[in-house]
Motif scaffolding. Structure first.
Motif, PDB file in Angstrom:
ATOM      1  N   UNK A  21       0.831  -1.208   0.000  1.00  0.00           N
ATOM      2  CA  UNK A  21       0.000   0.000   0.000  1.00  0.00           C
ATOM      3  C   UNK A  21       0.863   1.254   0.000  1.00  0.00           C
ATOM      4  N   UNK A  22       1.946   1.239   0.782  1.00  0.00           N
ATOM      5  CA  UNK A  22       2.850   2.391   0.829  1.00  0.00           C
ATOM      6  C   UNK A  22       3.448   2.668  -0.548  1.00  0.00           C
ATOM      7  N   UNK A  23       3.908   1.620  -1.204  1.00  0.00           N
ATOM      8  CA  UNK A  23       4.519   1.799  -2.512  1.00  0.00           C
ATOM      9  C   UNK A  23       3.556   2.328  -3.547  1.00  0.00           C
ATOM     10  N   UNK A  24       2.393   1.692  -3.671  1.00  0.00           N
ATOM     11  CA  UNK A  24       1.449   2.103  -4.712  1.00  0.00           C
ATOM     12  C   UNK A  24       0.851   3.473  -4.426  1.00  0.00           C
ATOM     13  N   UNK A  25       0.675   3.800  -3.148  1.00  0.00           N
ATOM     14  CA  UNK A  25       0.148   5.133  -2.815  1.00  0.00           C
ATOM     15  C   UNK A  25       1.134   6.215  -3.228  1.00  0.00           C
ATOM     16  N   UNK A  26       2.393   6.039  -2.881  1.00  0.00           N
ATOM     17  CA  UNK A  26       3.384   7.058  -3.222  1.00  0.00           C
ATOM     18  C   UNK A  26       3.666   7.108  -4.720  1.00  0.00           C
ATOM     19  N   UNK A 242      -6.498  -9.184  -0.919  1.00  0.00           N
ATOM     20  CA  UNK A 242      -6.612  -9.778   0.409  1.00  0.00           C
ATOM     21  C   UNK A 242      -6.035  -8.881   1.501  1.00  0.00           C
ATOM     22  N   UNK A 243      -6.831  -8.681   2.557  1.00  0.00           N
ATOM     23  CA  UNK A 243      -6.377  -7.926   3.718  1.00  0.00           C
ATOM     24  C   UNK A 243      -6.935  -6.527   3.808  1.00  0.00           C
ATOM     25  N   UNK A 244      -7.479  -6.028   2.699  1.00  0.00           N
ATOM     26  CA  UNK A 244      -8.073  -4.684   2.679  1.00  0.00           C
ATOM     27  C   UNK A 244      -9.521  -4.842   2.223  1.00  0.00           C
ATOM     28  N   UNK A 245     -10.457  -4.549   3.104  1.00  0.00           N
ATOM     29  CA  UNK A 245     -11.858  -4.890   2.884  1.00  0.00           C
ATOM     30  C   UNK A 245     -12.414  -4.395   1.550  1.00  0.00           C
ATOM     31  N   UNK A 261      -7.388   9.094   1.099  1.00  0.00           N
ATOM     32  CA  UNK A 261      -8.419   8.587   2.014  1.00  0.00           C
ATOM     33  C   UNK A 261      -8.421   7.059   2.022  1.00  0.00           C
ATOM     34  N   UNK A 262      -8.337   6.455   0.843  1.00  0.00           N
ATOM     35  CA  UNK A 262      -8.317   5.000   0.748  1.00  0.00           C
ATOM     36  C   UNK A 262      -7.061   4.414   1.389  1.00  0.00           C
ATOM     37  N   UNK A 263      -5.940   5.092   1.202  1.00  0.00           N
ATOM     38  CA  UNK A 263      -4.687   4.638   1.792  1.00  0.00           C
ATOM     39  C   UNK A 263      -4.782   4.621   3.311  1.00  0.00           C
ATOM     40  N   UNK A 264      -5.331   5.673   3.885  1.00  0.00           N
ATOM     41  CA  UNK A 264      -5.457   5.737   5.342  1.00  0.00           C
ATOM     42  C   UNK A 264      -6.383   4.659   5.862  1.00  0.00           C
ATOM     43  N   UNK A 269      -6.845  -0.597   8.621  1.00  0.00           N
ATOM     44  CA  UNK A 269      -7.285  -1.988   8.699  1.00  0.00           C
ATOM     45  C   UNK A 269      -6.101  -2.929   8.934  1.00  0.00           C
ATOM     46  N   UNK A 270      -5.008  -2.690   8.233  1.00  0.00           N
ATOM     47  CA  UNK A 270      -3.832  -3.546   8.395  1.00  0.00           C
ATOM     48  C   UNK A 270      -3.183  -3.362   9.773  1.00  0.00           C
ATOM     49  N   UNK A 271      -3.179  -2.127  10.260  1.00  0.00           N
ATOM     50  CA  UNK A 271      -2.642  -1.904  11.611  1.00  0.00           C
ATOM     51  C   UNK A 271      -3.497  -2.618  12.653  1.00  0.00           C
ATOM     52  N   UNK A 272      -4.809  -2.643  12.440  1.00  0.00           N
ATOM     53  CA  UNK A 272      -5.697  -3.349  13.354  1.00  0.00           C
ATOM     54  C   UNK A 272      -5.413  -4.856  13.316  1.00  0.00           C
ATOM     55  N   UNK A 273      -5.205  -5.390  12.120  1.00  0.00           N
ATOM     56  CA  UNK A 273      -4.866  -6.798  11.992  1.00  0.00           C
ATOM     57  C   UNK A 273      -3.552  -7.124  12.698  1.00  0.00           C
TER      58      UNK A 273
END
Length: 279
Positions: A21-26, A242-245, A261-264, A269-273
């Motif tokens: 997510x970090x890579x694709x967002x940036x 998988x992993x992001x609702x 917004x989607x990145x956050x 969700x991943x931090x909660x997991x």
């Protein structure tokens, strides 16, 4: 699998998904869906199975991995960074001009064994590596990861025939069977089903697993090690995104990066997991 080891692998997979997510967002581009569906597989390969050394990425007897579905490079890069091949900060420069990490794997990147991305070609390269290992009596094993849409390419089946003909039992191909490609469902675009029966017909030993169950993943790779005289195909039934609702089973996350917004939301969700795994 030992529960402590399994939990550590699950946490690592979660961290790799965060890296995707970090890579694709940036980058503001990339392929998060198919990257997320192979994150558990890459976790197992790099943290439990493959003989590799981040301090000596070109060592002769290392196991090789060819990401034939090269557009899911964000997952490979995240796994390599997590394993220590290069700094995680590089993920924030994905696809930037002059950056080390571009949209598809390049062989100059530490830990990358083959430049890939033109679909169908990676498995052929993996066959060459495996045959070379046989000829040199080298101990290394070759793994290649294909997309289920990718196997619509005819070159895949030429390579499959070649691998079986040459008895490449040091080759394992993993098909990421998430059922979706850029134009929709694989069964509607140009169905490659039944995938398992096709590989068997080409002379491969076939194992079908749940891509997100580490017990099944380990059993599959342990079984693969017992097979002699033929290559092994592991068909992993996975969930794209998988992993992001809001990404799961959604074809639109093939070539689309999350906005702020989607990145956050995804990272939350991943931090909660991760927090649940660490509890």
């Amino acid at each position: 699998m030992d529960e402590t080891i399994k939990k550590q692998l699950q946490k690592t997979a979660c961290a790799i998904r965060m890296g995707v997510l970090t890579g694709t967002f940036h980058a503001k581009s990339g392929h998060p869906g198919g990257s997320l569906s192979i994150s558990d597989l890459l976790t197992y390969l790099y943290f439990a199975k493959m003989h590799v050394d981040p301090k000596n990425p070109d060592m002769e007897d290392r196991d090789r991995l060819v990401l034939s579905k090269g557009h899911t490079a964000p997952a490979l890069y995240s796994a390599l960074a997590e394993r220590g091949f290069f700094d995680k900060e590089e993920l924030t420069h994905l696809r930037h001009i002059g950056a080390m990490l571009q949209g598809h794997p390049c062989i100059h990147i530490p830990g990358v064994d083959m430049s890939s991305g033109s679909l169908g070609q990676g498995i052929s390269a993996a066959c060459g590596m495996a045959l070379a290992g046989k000829l040199k009596s080298s101990p290394y094993h070759v793994y290649t990861i294909l997309g289920d849409g990718e196997i619509q390419e005819g070159q895949v089946w030429e390579a499959a025939m070649f691998a079986a003909h040459n008895g490449l039992d040091n080759l394992t191909a993993i098909v990421d069977n998430n059922g979706l490609q850029i134009d929709g469902k694989i069964t509607e675009v140009c169905s490659p089903e039944p995938i398992d029966e096709k590989f068997r017909a080409f002379g491969w030993h076939v194992i079908v697993i749940d891509a997100h169950d580490f017990d099944e993943i380990e059993r599959a790779f342990n079984e693969a090690e017992t097979i002699t005289g033929k290559p092994v195909a592991i068909i992993q039934k996975s969930v794209k995104g998988k992993g992001v609702s809001f990404m799961e089973n959604q074809v639109g996350w093939h070539g689309t990066a999350p906005n702020a917004e989607q990145y956050e939301q995804a990272m939350a969700e991943l931090r909660q997991q991760m927090a649940e795994l660490e509890a």
